[in-house]
Each structure stands twice: as structure tokens, then as C-alpha cells.
Design an enzyme around this catalytic site. Structure first.
Site, PDB file in Angstrom:
ATOM      1  N   GLY A   1      -8.729  -2.915  -0.802  1.00  0.00           N
ATOM      2  CA  GLY A   1      -8.321  -4.183  -1.418  1.00  0.00           C
ATOM      3  C   GLY A   1      -7.677  -5.162  -0.461  1.00  0.00           C
ATOM      4  O   GLY A   1      -7.120  -6.173  -0.908  1.00  0.00           O
TER       5      GLY A   1
ATOM      6  N   GLU B   1      -2.691  -3.332  -6.384  1.00  0.00           N
ATOM      7  CA  GLU B   1      -3.700  -2.362  -6.797  1.00  0.00           C
ATOM      8  C   GLU B   1      -3.100  -0.970  -6.892  1.00  0.00           C
ATOM      9  O   GLU B   1      -3.547  -0.132  -7.672  1.00  0.00           O
ATOM     10  CB  GLU B   1      -4.874  -2.355  -5.824  1.00  0.00           C
ATOM     11  CG  GLU B   1      -4.548  -1.779  -4.459  1.00  0.00           C
ATOM     12  CD  GLU B   1      -5.697  -1.914  -3.478  1.00  0.00           C
ATOM     13  OE1 GLU B   1      -5.965  -0.931  -2.777  1.00  0.00           O
ATOM     14  OE2 GLU B   1      -6.306  -2.987  -3.405  1.00  0.00           O
TER      15      GLU B   1
ATOM     16  N   GLY C   1       0.825  -1.194   0.000  1.00  0.00           N
ATOM     17  CA  GLY C   1       0.000   0.000   0.000  1.00  0.00           C
ATOM     18  C   GLY C   1       0.860   1.245   0.000  1.00  0.00           C
ATOM     19  O   GLY C   1       1.946   1.284  -0.580  1.00  0.00           O
ATOM     20  N   ILE C   2       0.369   2.269   0.692  1.00  0.00           N
ATOM     21  CA  ILE C   2       1.085   3.539   0.757  1.00  0.00           C
ATOM     22  C   ILE C   2       1.270   3.919   2.213  1.00  0.00           C
ATOM     23  O   ILE C   2       0.425   3.627   3.063  1.00  0.00           O
ATOM     24  CB  ILE C   2       0.316   4.640  -0.010  1.00  0.00           C
ATOM     25  CG1 ILE C   2       1.179   5.890  -0.175  1.00  0.00           C
ATOM     26  CG2 ILE C   2      -1.015   4.966   0.664  1.00  0.00           C
ATOM     27  CD1 ILE C   2       0.592   6.892  -1.166  1.00  0.00           C
ATOM     28  N   GLY C   3       2.402   4.537   2.532  1.00  0.00           N
ATOM     29  CA  GLY C   3       2.648   4.955   3.900  1.00  0.00           C
ATOM     30  C   GLY C   3       4.047   4.590   4.367  1.00  0.00           C
ATOM     31  O   GLY C   3       4.891   4.125   3.587  1.00  0.00           O
TER      32      GLY C   3
ATOM     33  N   ILE D   1       5.125   2.222   6.517  1.00  0.00           N
ATOM     34  CA  ILE D   1       5.504   0.807   6.565  1.00  0.00           C
ATOM     35  C   ILE D   1       5.841   0.269   5.179  1.00  0.00           C
ATOM     36  O   ILE D   1       6.885  -0.373   4.996  1.00  0.00           O
ATOM     37  CB  ILE D   1       4.416  -0.024   7.271  1.00  0.00           C
ATOM     38  CG1 ILE D   1       4.398   0.315   8.768  1.00  0.00           C
ATOM     39  CG2 ILE D   1       4.659  -1.521   7.069  1.00  0.00           C
ATOM     40  CD1 ILE D   1       3.307  -0.387   9.553  1.00  0.00           C
TER      41      ILE D   1
END
Length: 613
Positions: free
Chosen positions: A331, A233, A210-212, A214
């Protein structure tokens, strides 16, 4: 050549009060069209606006437009949207991201007008959806009217990202700078999470992130990996460096080999420039990218997602904080399920162990009242915090609780153990909670390579109870006699629990394990017991027979000596049978000295830690 572009939108002819409009997603929100609609809304009221994540100022959700727009979002992004949902001015509809297109296509949510952003048409009249294909295609296919904002700043992306101008009923040509996501500064806690997650990613894996902070930390610690692929995704700036270094080459992918597959991207202008006309990155609709069946077609698929809290049975909360809705399902379940179905796949939840400046544990006995379970206890194989990796696949409720307590923040472990005992998941003989061995380093796992095989050296912990039982019952009578000086015939659950529930700040218990996915087998155990003088200890080892002579006992002994010296111990004792030649050799090679024989058949060896450099 393509025909002339359609006229500007005549909103009065396309919309009437009570209609539903779809709004383009992520970094491709057509703000120019929203502004134009607001300006020419005249007598329109109660227009339902549906969308997924939007990176925008979200004007349409502001109170002054509450008579014009009624917002219904599949993903809550930003304080403005959260406040609107909390106050009832906007609705949140939970849905798997892969299934959002079906809501449009099956007329569960029929779309009257789709507002989308595209790049300029090519010589054949095809425009690219650019940085956000996601659910837009489904909205375009099903909407009665499609209105486009043609933005010359939109990258032209490869894959299934093209729409012909003949599909548009109206358009405006208006430049719009794509929103950039600021870079995330990494702290030590986040870096440690990234290190632990990277240890679960094998060479040749296909990853989803994902984004961020971590995800950025994970990407940082994948620098030395080989032949990684991407099926996600979302992609962000972090993949650019790994692609340029050849770490990500998609060579080992078994679905769309050679290609990064994604549905949208979010990041800096450098990322948007990177995907522009890049044939190595392909964008597809989210019902294709996020289909668990398609995800599973990638062997060794590693899905890495986050959570707000996880309870001690493994239930994952990620869209709400109690009764406050925070984000969305997105997702997560699509990829967690797809990775679980993949050959060699690994579904991972990665999160800090605490929230609110360390005052709240994210690992909880039971989920907070009002919170919703997004990912079930049956989906997740691994949970990662800055304190380690909890392996949940195939684990009982009791084993899961112990695994998760082990990676909880130490300040909360005693109360977690006490709380979970009230539900009878952990028996009364389970008295100690897991502790770190700080002398092993911030990452309490040391990779070893023995005879070309990879192993991990780490502390024993309460979740190893069953593994230690299996280890005991694997021994021959000879091994048991050498270790215990008699022939024990049983390792009860209570005894095994006692042996793995070690106060590692006083005594020490280390093991070497072979970890393959969720399968973990103990190969060797070494421990010392602190003597009453608290200046000396007694050390002992046992190794599976097939690994005798491989150097495992020596590896453990070196680590134990190092830790004992760090703790200021002065002497180390060992009691070994005279006929146990191999173990005597291990100790004497480490500098232990035989003492005069006190009892026939047994030798005492001593190592002076103060003299040994």
C-alpha cells in the site's frame, strides 16, 4: 436464526487441475483448510494459489507440493517465499494493494475457490472476517466456491467485516491460534528516526504506519501529541497505548471521525483482544481503505513508509534488492499518493541510512541494477534517516541531491557528492558535503517558541543555497550595511553556495527557520569563523527586519557560545558598528566587553570563554 453450517469441503467436486484458488491473508491464513486440501488432493495438479501477505508456515510453497500448487503472490513474506520466487517455484505479481480486488472483480484473475478464515456466526448467521478484511471480500464476491474455516479464536471486528454463512459452499470448524508478531527492540538509530518523523507530525494529524522497528519508534515519540487519528491499511500494538492515553482519539479526522479505520491488524494477542467487539476500530476492504481519494479525505494525512534504497533524485525502491524480489508494492504508493493529495498531508519515507552493518548506503547515486522503482521521484515529500529530514517537494534535482546527501551516513557523503557530480546535477563550485554539529545533540534540530510561534534552530547546509539567497534579498539597505559595513547588491549562486557549504567541524553556521510542511524560510543566521590561532573565533549575525527585537540573535548567540566552549575555544570576538545599538546590546547582554576603538565607527567586543560559566 441462521441455518445449519454447510458440509465439509468436497474438493473433487469444487476443484480440478489448473484451477485458481485464493488464500486468506495476513494473520487469517486458513491453515486448516490448506492441510485439508493437501490431504484430499488426490489427482489434482497445478492449482494456482494467489494471495497477498501471509503470516504462516507457508506449507503450500514447499518443494514437495510443487506438483500440486503453483504460487502467485502479490507480496513476498519470509525467506521460504523469497527462496521460492528466486528459484522460479513461485511468481511475484506487482500490484498496488488498492487495485488487487479489481483483478478478481474484473476477471483479470478469476477465482475458482476462495479459502478464508472467519469467526463463529452470530444468531443471525453472520461471521466476522476478524483481523483481515483486506482483499478477502473481493475474493468472496467473485469466487465460484467459498470455503470457510470457522475459528472460535477469531476476534469479531466492527466495520464492513461480515459475511453470512449462506455465502459459504463448504466449511470446517477448526480452532487456530492467530500468529503473533514479536515485539521489536529499538536501537538508538531507530529511535532517532522515530524522533525526526514525530517532528513532522502535527497535532490533529491522521497517521498511517506499517509494522516494524521504525513504526514502533515513531509511535513511541508521539506520546506528547494531541488529537491524532488513524487511517491505515494496518494497525499494530503500538496504537493501544496511545489510544488509552487519549493521544489517538480520532477527534480531528475529517473522514470517519471518531474511528480508527483499517483493513487488517498484525501483532500480539493483546492487539487481537483489543479489536474484538471494539466499536472504535472499524475494518474495511482494502480498495476502500487504500483508495488514494479516500485517504486524501483526511486532512493533515501523514503517510509513513519505508524503503530499501532511495536514489539522489528521490526514486524509491522498496520491493526488490537488485534482481532479488524482497517484498511487494503493498500500500505504499496508495498512501503516499493519498497523503500528497490531502490538505496539509505529508508523504514520508523513513529508513536507516545504511544496510549490511553499515557497509552499504541506502541513499545511492543511482538505483541498483535490477531494482524496481515503486514510488516515483514525484511522489515523496520527505525522506527521513537517523541523520535528519530531507525535504524534496518542489526541489530541483540538484537541491534534492544535496538534501539527500545531508541525511546520508557521513561515511558515504563525499563519494555521493563526487558521484552525483558526474551527472551534472551539482555544479563544480559545490565543494563541501554536509556535516553535523554534534554539540547540538543527536537530533540536529532544536525547536524554539518565539512570540507564540514555532521555529527550528539548526545548522545551515548546502541545500539551503536558494533559501539563503532569498534571505539576503529580503534585507533592507540598512541591515546589509550593518552586517557587511557596505551595500552589497548581489548574492550569486556561487557565493550563496560558499556560505552554506560550511565545514561545521571547524567553522559554525546556524540558522533559525520557520518550517511549515515543505515550506522553509530562514529568519536568522548566526555563524563564527575560526581564527588562525584555532583558539578564538569571530561571530556575526543577521536577522530579517520584522524579527528584530524578538530574541533570535540572542538565541543563536547562546547556542554558539555553548558550542564554542564545548570545542575548547578560549575567546570570541565580534565587530559591530557603533550605531548598531540593538546588536551591541545582544553581545553585551551575553557578557561581551567593548575594547578600545581601533577604527572610527566600529567596535570590537571580546568574550573570554574560559571565565564565563
Amino acid at each position: 436464526m441462521y441455518t445449519a453450517l454447510p458440509n465439509r469441503p468436497d474438493w473433487a467436486s469444487m476443484l480440478k487441475s489448473g484451477n485458481r484458488i485464493f488464500l486468506g491473508s495476513n494473520a487469517a491464513v486458513p491453515n486448516g483448510l490448506i492441510d485439508d486440501l493437501i490431504k484430499h488432493s488426490k489427482d489434482l495438479h497445478d492449482i494456482e494459489v494467489v494471495h497477498i501477505n501471509t503470516v504462516s508456515d507457508s506449507r503450500w510453497v514447499e518443494p514437495q507440493y510443487s506438483d500440486l500448487f503453483k504460487v502467485n503472490t502479490f507480496f513476498i513474506n519470509g525467506d521460504k517465499m523469497r527462496q521460492a520466487v528466486a528459484q522460479g517455484r513461485a511468481d511475484y505479481t506487482p500490484c498496488f494493494l488498492s487495485e488487487v480486488p479489481s483483478l478478481f472483480e474484473q476477471d483479470v484473475m478469476p477465482i475458482d475457490v476462495a479459502l478464508v478464515m472467519v469467526g463463529p456466526p452470530d444468531e443471525y448467521g453472520y461471521c466476522s472476517l476478524g483481523v483481515a478484511v483486506d482483499v478477502v471480500f473481493a475474493a468472496i464476491r467473485k469466487a465460484r466456491y467459498v470455503v470457510a474455516q470457522i475459528n472460535p479464536n477469531m476476534p469479531r471486528t466492527s466495520g464492513h467485516s461480515f459475511v453470512h454463512v449462506s455465502d459459504f459452499h463448504a466449511c470446517i470448524e477448526q480452532p487456530q491460534t492467530l500468529p503473533e508478531i514479536p515485539s521489536f527492540e529499538l536501537d538508538k538509530k531507530t529511535e532517532r528516526i522515530g524522533q525526526y518523523v514525530s517532528m513532522l507530525v502535527e497535532d490533529g494529524s491522521t497517521i498511517q504506519l506499517g509494522i516494524g522497528k521504525i513504526p514502533n519508534a515513531v509511535l513511541r515519540y508521539l506520546q506528547n501529541h494531541k488529537d491524532l487519528g488513524v487511517h491505515s491499511e494496518l494497525i499494530t500494538d503500538g496504537i493501544i497505548e496511545l489510544i488509552s492515553k487519549g493521544v489517538i482519539n480520532n477527534r480531528s479526522k475529517t473522514f470517519h471521525p471518531g474511528k480508527v479505520v483499517t483493513s487488517f491488524c498484525l501483532g500480539s494477542q493483546a492487539l487481537y483482544d483489543f479489536v474484538h467487539n471494539n466499536p472504535h476500530v472499524e475494518f474495511y476492504p482494502v480498495d476502500y481503505v487504500n483508495s488514494p481519494a479516500n485517504i486524501a479525505r483526511n486532512h493533515n494525512m501523514v503517510a509513513i513508509n519505508s524503503a530499501l534504497e532511495v536514489d539522489l533524485t528521490g526514486q524509491v525502491v522498496s520491493d526488490s534488492l537488485g534482481y532479488q524480489f524482497y517484498s511487494g508494492i503493498g500500500g505504499q504508493v496508495d498512501f503516499i499518493r493519498g497523503a500528497a493529495m490531502s490538505k496539509g498531508g505529508k508523504p514520508i519515507i523513513a529508513m536507516p541510512s545504511t544496510a549490511q552493518n553499515g557497509t552499504v548506503s541506502r541513499i545511492v547515486p543511482t538505483i541498483t541494477e535490477g531494482s524496481g522503482v515503486v514510488t516515483s521521484r514525484g511522489h515523496v515529500h520527505y525522506v527521513v534517516t537517523e541523520f535528519g529530514v530531507a525535504s524534496l517537494k518542489g526541489r530541483s534535482i540538484r537541491e534534492r541531491a544535496l538534501e539527500l546527501i545531508r541525511i546520508a551516513h557521513p561515511d558515504f557523503r563525499p563519494q555521493l557528492l563526487e558521484a552525483v557530480r558526474n551527472h551534472y546535477w551539482v555544479p563544480n563550485y559545490q565543494k563541501n558535503f554536509p556535516r553535523e554539529v554534534p554539540e547540538l545533540g543527536s537530533i540536529n534540530v532544536k525547536p524554539l517558541r518565539i512570540d507564540g510561534e514555532e521555529y527550528d534552530l539548526r545548522p545551515l547546509n548546502p541545500a539551503d543555497e536558494r533559501r539563503l539567497q532569498e534571505f539576503f534579498y529580503s534585507h533592507t539597505k540598512e541591515t546589509l550595511f550593518y552586517r557587511y559595513n557596505h551595500y552589497p547588491t548581489q548574492m550569486t549562486r556561487e557565493k550563496s553556495c560558499e556560505l552554506v557549504s560550511v565545514d561545521q567541524s571547524r567553522d559554525l553556521a546556524l540558522c533559525i527557520v520557520k518550517q511549515k510542511g515543505s515550506v522553509s524560510q530562514i529568519k536568522a543566521v548566526g555563524r563564527y569563523y575560526l581564527n588562525t590561532d584555532e583558539k578564538s573565533c569571530e561571530v556575526a549575525f543577521v536577522t530579517r527586519e520584522q524579527f528584530h527585537g524578538k530574541g533570535m540573535a540572542s538565541q543563536l548567540l547562546r547556542e554558539i557560545i555553548h558550542i564554542a566552549k564545548q570545542r575548547g575555544l578560549e575567546r570570541m570576538y565580534a565587530c559591530v558598528r557603533q550605531d548598531n545599538k540593538s546588536m551591541l546590546k545582544v553581545f553585551e547582554n551575553a557578557g561581551f566587553v567593548r575594547q578600545p576603538i581601533d577604527e572610527p565607527g566600529e567596535l570590537t567586543l571580546i568574550l573570554n570563554l574560559e571565565e564565563k560559566s
